[in-house]
Design a protein around this motif. Sequence first.
Motif, PDB file in Angstrom:
ATOM      1  N   SER A  79       1.130  -1.378  -0.013  1.00 27.17           N
ATOM      2  CA  SER A  79       0.058   0.036   0.037  1.00 27.17           C
ATOM      3  C   SER A  79       0.838   1.230   0.093  1.00 27.17           C
ATOM      4  CB  SER A  79      -1.067   0.265   1.148  1.00 27.17           C
ATOM      5  OG  SER A  79      -0.175   0.321   2.381  1.00 27.17           O
ATOM      6  N   LEU A  80       1.962   1.203   0.328  1.00 27.32           N
ATOM      7  CA  LEU A  80       3.082   2.380   0.507  1.00 27.32           C
ATOM      8  C   LEU A  80       4.234   2.133  -0.825  1.00 27.32           C
ATOM      9  CD1 LEU A  80       3.697   2.447   4.186  1.00 27.32           C
ATOM     10  CD2 LEU A  80       2.611   3.711   3.012  1.00 27.32           C
ATOM     11  N   GLY A  81       3.834   1.378  -1.836  1.00 27.96           N
ATOM     12  CA  GLY A  81       4.611   1.395  -2.704  1.00 27.96           C
ATOM     13  C   GLY A  81       5.936   0.491  -2.934  1.00 27.96           C
ATOM     14  N   PHE A  82       5.815  -0.162  -1.620  1.00 23.76           N
ATOM     15  CA  PHE A  82       6.993  -1.354  -1.898  1.00 23.76           C
ATOM     16  C   PHE A  82       6.630  -2.487  -2.873  1.00 23.76           C
ATOM     17  CE2 PHE A  82       7.739   0.608   2.351  1.00 23.76           C
ATOM     18  CZ  PHE A  82       9.066   0.868   2.471  1.00 23.76           C
ATOM     19  N   TYR A  83       7.528  -3.060  -3.322  1.00 21.95           N
ATOM     20  CA  TYR A  83       7.169  -4.339  -4.195  1.00 21.95           C
ATOM     21  C   TYR A  83       7.945  -5.412  -4.012  1.00 21.95           C
ATOM     22  CZ  TYR A  83      11.450  -2.289  -6.242  1.00 21.95           C
ATOM     23  OH  TYR A  83      12.676  -1.742  -6.303  1.00 21.95           O
ATOM     24  N   ASP A  84       7.488  -6.442  -4.290  1.00 21.15           N
ATOM     25  CA  ASP A  84       8.170  -7.670  -4.182  1.00 21.15           C
ATOM     26  C   ASP A  84       9.465  -8.024  -4.835  1.00 21.15           C
ATOM     27  OD1 ASP A  84       6.123  -8.629  -2.581  1.00 21.15           O
ATOM     28  OD2 ASP A  84       5.033  -9.846  -4.066  1.00 21.15           O
ATOM     29  N   VAL A  85      10.327  -8.508  -4.256  1.00 29.46           N
ATOM     30  CA  VAL A  85      11.898  -8.716  -4.835  1.00 29.46           C
ATOM     31  C   VAL A  85      12.124 -10.246  -4.597  1.00 29.46           C
ATOM     32  CG1 VAL A  85      14.119  -8.478  -4.525  1.00 29.46           C
ATOM     33  CG2 VAL A  85      12.552  -6.473  -4.510  1.00 29.46           C
ATOM     34  N   VAL A  86      12.076 -11.125  -5.879  1.00 32.76           N
ATOM     35  CA  VAL A  86      12.304 -12.544  -5.422  1.00 32.76           C
ATOM     36  C   VAL A  86      13.606 -12.699  -5.007  1.00 32.76           C
ATOM     37  CG1 VAL A  86      12.174 -14.696  -6.451  1.00 32.76           C
ATOM     38  CG2 VAL A  86      10.553 -13.083  -7.166  1.00 32.76           C
ATOM     39  N   SER A  87      13.938 -13.417  -4.000  1.00 35.42           N
ATOM     40  CA  SER A  87      15.219 -13.524  -3.197  1.00 35.42           C
ATOM     41  C   SER A  87      15.312 -14.495  -2.230  1.00 35.42           C
ATOM     42  CB  SER A  87      15.607 -11.875  -2.664  1.00 35.42           C
ATOM     43  OG  SER A  87      16.866 -12.214  -1.890  1.00 35.42           O
ATOM     44  N   LYS A  88      16.227 -14.949  -2.020  1.00 37.09           N
ATOM     45  CA  LYS A  88      16.674 -15.875  -0.767  1.00 37.09           C
ATOM     46  C   LYS A  88      17.650 -15.345  -0.019  1.00 37.09           C
ATOM     47  CE  LYS A  88      16.220 -19.916   1.525  1.00 37.09           C
ATOM     48  NZ  LYS A  88      15.425 -19.746   2.691  1.00 37.09           N
ATOM     49  N   ARG A  89      17.333 -14.985   1.231  1.00 33.82           N
ATOM     50  CA  ARG A  89      18.278 -14.422   2.141  1.00 33.82           C
ATOM     51  C   ARG A  89      19.049 -15.459   2.933  1.00 33.82           C
ATOM     52  NH1 ARG A  89      17.143 -10.265   6.917  1.00 33.82           N
ATOM     53  NH2 ARG A  89      19.368  -9.623   7.301  1.00 33.82           N
ATOM     54  N   TYR A  90      20.074 -15.363   3.059  1.00 34.26           N
ATOM     55  CA  TYR A  90      20.966 -16.375   4.014  1.00 34.26           C
ATOM     56  C   TYR A  90      21.757 -15.535   5.098  1.00 34.26           C
ATOM     57  CZ  TYR A  90      20.770 -19.340  -0.224  1.00 34.26           C
ATOM     58  OH  TYR A  90      20.328 -20.252  -1.215  1.00 34.26           O
ATOM     59  N   GLY A  91      22.118 -16.352   6.043  1.00 32.77           N
ATOM     60  CA  GLY A  91      22.857 -15.744   7.151  1.00 32.77           C
ATOM     61  C   GLY A  91      23.933 -16.285   7.754  1.00 32.77           C
ATOM     62  N   PHE A  92      24.889 -15.723   8.309  1.00 31.70           N
ATOM     63  CA  PHE A  92      25.857 -16.491   8.931  1.00 31.70           C
ATOM     64  C   PHE A  92      26.044 -15.731  10.376  1.00 31.70           C
ATOM     65  CE2 PHE A  92      30.108 -17.060  10.196  1.00 31.70           C
ATOM     66  CZ  PHE A  92      30.576 -18.253   9.853  1.00 31.70           C
ATOM     67  N   ARG A  93      26.026 -16.517  11.440  1.00 30.00           N
ATOM     68  CA  ARG A  93      26.427 -15.993  12.919  1.00 30.00           C
ATOM     69  C   ARG A  93      27.584 -16.364  13.371  1.00 30.00           C
ATOM     70  NH1 ARG A  93      21.096 -15.952  16.435  1.00 30.00           N
ATOM     71  NH2 ARG A  93      20.630 -14.256  14.952  1.00 30.00           N
ATOM     72  N   PHE A  94      28.186 -15.607  14.296  1.00 29.93           N
ATOM     73  CA  PHE A  94      29.520 -16.043  14.992  1.00 29.93           C
ATOM     74  C   PHE A  94      29.165 -16.330  16.147  1.00 29.93           C
ATOM     75  CE2 PHE A  94      30.913 -13.182  11.408  1.00 29.93           C
ATOM     76  CZ  PHE A  94      31.862 -13.927  10.965  1.00 29.93           C
TER      77      PHE A  94
END
Length: 150
Positions: A135-150
Motif C-alpha cells: 500500500s506504500l509502494g513497496f514491491y516484491d523482490v524475489v530473493s532468498k536471504r542467507y545468514g551467518f552468525r558468529f
Amino acid sequence: MKIYEIPNDADQETREKVADLLMGQMESIGKDNAYELLMDSINLSLTENSCAHIFVAEYENTILGAAFLNLGISLDKGGYYIWLNDLYVHKEHRNQGIAKKLLLKIIYWAENNGIKGIELETGISNAATKALYNSLGFYDVVSKRYGFRF
C-alpha cells in the motif's frame, strides 16, 4: 501520537523503553539473553558514528512501536539505502495505523536525506504486513536471504 527518531543522547530510561517493547519480538527467537542483546544493539546504534537509526511511535510517554534500520551503500542504487531490520508494534496496539505511520516517517526522512531506496523482508505468509508494504509502494523482490552468525 508522536513519531520520532531516538537521538544519540537518549537517556537510559528511553533506551530501556525501546528494549522493553522490542522484547515482544525477540521472545520468538528464544534466547535467554535477548534483553542484553537488545540493550547492546540499542546502545551501539546510538553511538556517534553508527549507521543505525531507531524510530519510535510514542503516545502518553509509552512507546507503542519501533523501527530499527541501518544505512548501507548500494551499487545498483548509486548511494545510500535503508535496510529495515525490524518494524514492531506492541500486540495490543496493532491495526491502528502505527506501523504505517512509522514507515511514512522513515520514507519522509529518507527522501530528505538523499537515501536512494528502502529494503526489508517479511515472512511469505504474512499477508497483513505484505499488504501494508504494498500500500506504500513497496514491491516484491524475489530473493532468498542467507545468514551467518558468529
